[in-house]
Design a protein around this motif. Sequence first.
Motif, PDB file in Angstrom:
ATOM      1  N   ASN A 183       0.881  -1.169   0.000  1.00 52.68           N
ATOM      2  CA  ASN A 183       0.000   0.000   0.000  1.00 52.68           C
ATOM      3  C   ASN A 183       0.922   1.223   0.000  1.00 52.68           C
ATOM      4  O   ASN A 183       1.398   1.639   1.059  1.00 52.68           O
ATOM      5  N   GLU A 184       1.191   1.712  -1.173  1.00 52.15           N
ATOM      6  CA  GLU A 184       2.201   2.769  -1.357  1.00 52.15           C
ATOM      7  C   GLU A 184       1.998   3.919  -0.368  1.00 52.15           C
ATOM      8  O   GLU A 184       0.990   4.624  -0.429  1.00 52.15           O
ATOM      9  N   PRO A 185       2.934   4.128   0.540  1.00 54.33           N
ATOM     10  CA  PRO A 185       2.782   5.259   1.460  1.00 54.33           C
ATOM     11  C   PRO A 185       3.096   6.565   0.725  1.00 54.33           C
ATOM     12  O   PRO A 185       4.043   6.614  -0.045  1.00 54.33           O
ATOM     13  N   ARG A 186       2.299   7.571   0.909  1.00 60.58           N
ATOM     14  CA  ARG A 186       2.564   8.879   0.302  1.00 60.58           C
ATOM     15  C   ARG A 186       2.719   9.899   1.422  1.00 60.58           C
ATOM     16  O   ARG A 186       2.022   9.837   2.433  1.00 60.58           O
ATOM     17  N   LEU A 187       3.631  10.827   1.235  1.00 59.57           N
ATOM     18  CA  LEU A 187       3.869  11.865   2.246  1.00 59.57           C
ATOM     19  C   LEU A 187       3.429  13.212   1.691  1.00 59.57           C
ATOM     20  O   LEU A 187       3.602  13.465   0.498  1.00 59.57           O
ATOM     21  N   LYS A 272      -1.643  16.078  -7.300  1.00 60.41           N
ATOM     22  CA  LYS A 272      -0.676  15.055  -6.875  1.00 60.41           C
ATOM     23  C   LYS A 272      -1.063  14.527  -5.500  1.00 60.41           C
ATOM     24  O   LYS A 272      -1.530  15.274  -4.642  1.00 60.41           O
ATOM     25  N   ASN A 273      -0.818  13.238  -5.317  1.00 60.45           N
ATOM     26  CA  ASN A 273      -1.110  12.628  -4.026  1.00 60.45           C
ATOM     27  C   ASN A 273       0.182  12.553  -3.214  1.00 60.45           C
ATOM     28  O   ASN A 273       0.691  11.479  -2.913  1.00 60.45           O
ATOM     29  N   GLY A 274       0.764  13.706  -2.904  1.00 59.66           N
ATOM     30  CA  GLY A 274       1.966  13.740  -2.083  1.00 59.66           C
ATOM     31  C   GLY A 274       3.176  13.149  -2.799  1.00 59.66           C
ATOM     32  O   GLY A 274       3.192  13.002  -4.014  1.00 59.66           O
ATOM     33  N   LYS A 275       4.181  12.805  -1.995  1.00 62.32           N
ATOM     34  CA  LYS A 275       5.437  12.312  -2.593  1.00 62.32           C
ATOM     35  C   LYS A 275       5.769  10.927  -2.043  1.00 62.32           C
ATOM     36  O   LYS A 275       5.257  10.526  -0.992  1.00 62.32           O
ATOM     37  N   LYS A 276       6.643  10.254  -2.752  1.00 65.46           N
ATOM     38  CA  LYS A 276       7.028   8.890  -2.371  1.00 65.46           C
ATOM     39  C   LYS A 276       7.885   8.911  -1.107  1.00 65.46           C
ATOM     40  O   LYS A 276       8.707   9.805  -0.934  1.00 65.46           O
ATOM     41  N   MET A 277       7.677   7.934  -0.245  1.00 67.54           N
ATOM     42  CA  MET A 277       8.520   7.795   0.950  1.00 67.54           C
ATOM     43  C   MET A 277       9.877   7.259   0.509  1.00 67.54           C
ATOM     44  O   MET A 277       9.937   6.306  -0.270  1.00 67.54           O
ATOM     45  N   GLN A 278      10.931   7.849   0.993  1.00 70.05           N
ATOM     46  CA  GLN A 278      12.279   7.384   0.649  1.00 70.05           C
ATOM     47  C   GLN A 278      12.809   6.450   1.751  1.00 70.05           C
ATOM     48  O   GLN A 278      12.088   6.112   2.679  1.00 70.05           O
TER      49      GLN A 278
END
Length: 371
Positions: A183-187, A272-278
């Motif tokens: 479940n792709e986390p978005r920040l 945009k649904n936030g950014k990818k967690m690194q």
Amino acid sequence: MILTYKNKQAKNDIISGNSKAKFEVIFGVGAKNKLIHADNLSALKTLLGDYAAKVDLIYIDPPFATNGHFKISDDRANTISSSNGDAIAYSDTLIGTDFLEFLRERLIFLRELLSERGSIYLHIDYKIGHYVKIIMDEVFGINNFRNDITRIKCNPKNFSRKAYGNIKDVILFYSKSENPIWNEPRLPFSDADEERLFKKVDKDGRRYTTIPLHAPGETANGKTGKEWRGIQPPKGRHWRSAPAALEEWDKQGLIEWSANGVPRKKNYLDEKNGKKMQDIWEFKDPQYPQYPTEKSLDLLKFIVEASSNEGDLVLDCFCGSGTTLIAAQELGRNWIGIDKSEQAIKVAQKKLAKMPSSLFSNVEYEFLKEL
Ligand SMILES: C[S@@+](CC[C@H](N)C(=O)[O-])C[C@H]1O[C@@H](n2cnc3c(N)ncnc32)[C@H](O)[C@@H]1O
């Protein structure tokens, strides 16, 4: 690449050679969630009977081969000491290859328990972590390695030794197969991100950036390889959509033309649904832990949300004070926790009992003790 050492056993001997634990159910007979007070090697072997390939997510935070004793002490729960009167919660005295083989034995059972779409997260420190990575590659397959996450665990410490400070530990993340539950986390973007990544503002005050209207890849026969408005996509690239869709985007004002006639696609911040967690995470451990080396509940909730779904089964066989179990419970997952320390089991039970009644009302768990 395989790590070779003297006391390394054959995988089959590990699977066939360890005895099962016999459990006494203390309460909650038949419940889905289980808190097991036992050595995890025999407990995992027992669980294999009912749970082979049924566990969706494993998080473990084993001892780190520190050669110390960890004590329950209200004010110093994270210090290693053996000279005062505090109760020892657990000892971490296996070192070197004895430690690696101890862990490898458990990892071999854990892999058997993982479901096809399951994942494992292993928390370890910077001193032994690189050896553990090689063991994980061997047990789970280097192709299933996903991340080594740097976890910032505390504020900077000013050690006097001649070295840089250490504020991080490591979480090794592997899946059982190519297609794990995810479940792709978005920040959310920070203000600084918004200004850096979406520099332009349109007439309605909406922030945006532009990207090329073409993407890599040839489509020799497809529509996206065709000329549009007299322009051919550059060699080795194709339009992001067929010419009819590009026309539509242009009509809607979604294409920006440069002064010399190069079209680019507008990407709006508010779409945009936030950014990818690194892979550098900051989840500091609790300031007032109830158990030595207790981990952050937010960290565990983050992992449980990303790598499992509601109703899935989460396992932590070094569960300590039960942080993973609480996270799983709060997020509607089923769980199994194992620890051999009496202190750990006591604290975990206490923490589970303190969960808000709305959450706790349907916590049913079997408490099993090794005979
Ligand atoms: C680093 S602590 C885990 C802390 C936990 N993540 C938390 O948030 O509270 C490691 C735990 O592993 C347990 N442990 C060590 N060896 C074990 C074994 N062979 N079987 C079961 N538990 C074990 C210890 O008792 C200790 O509670």
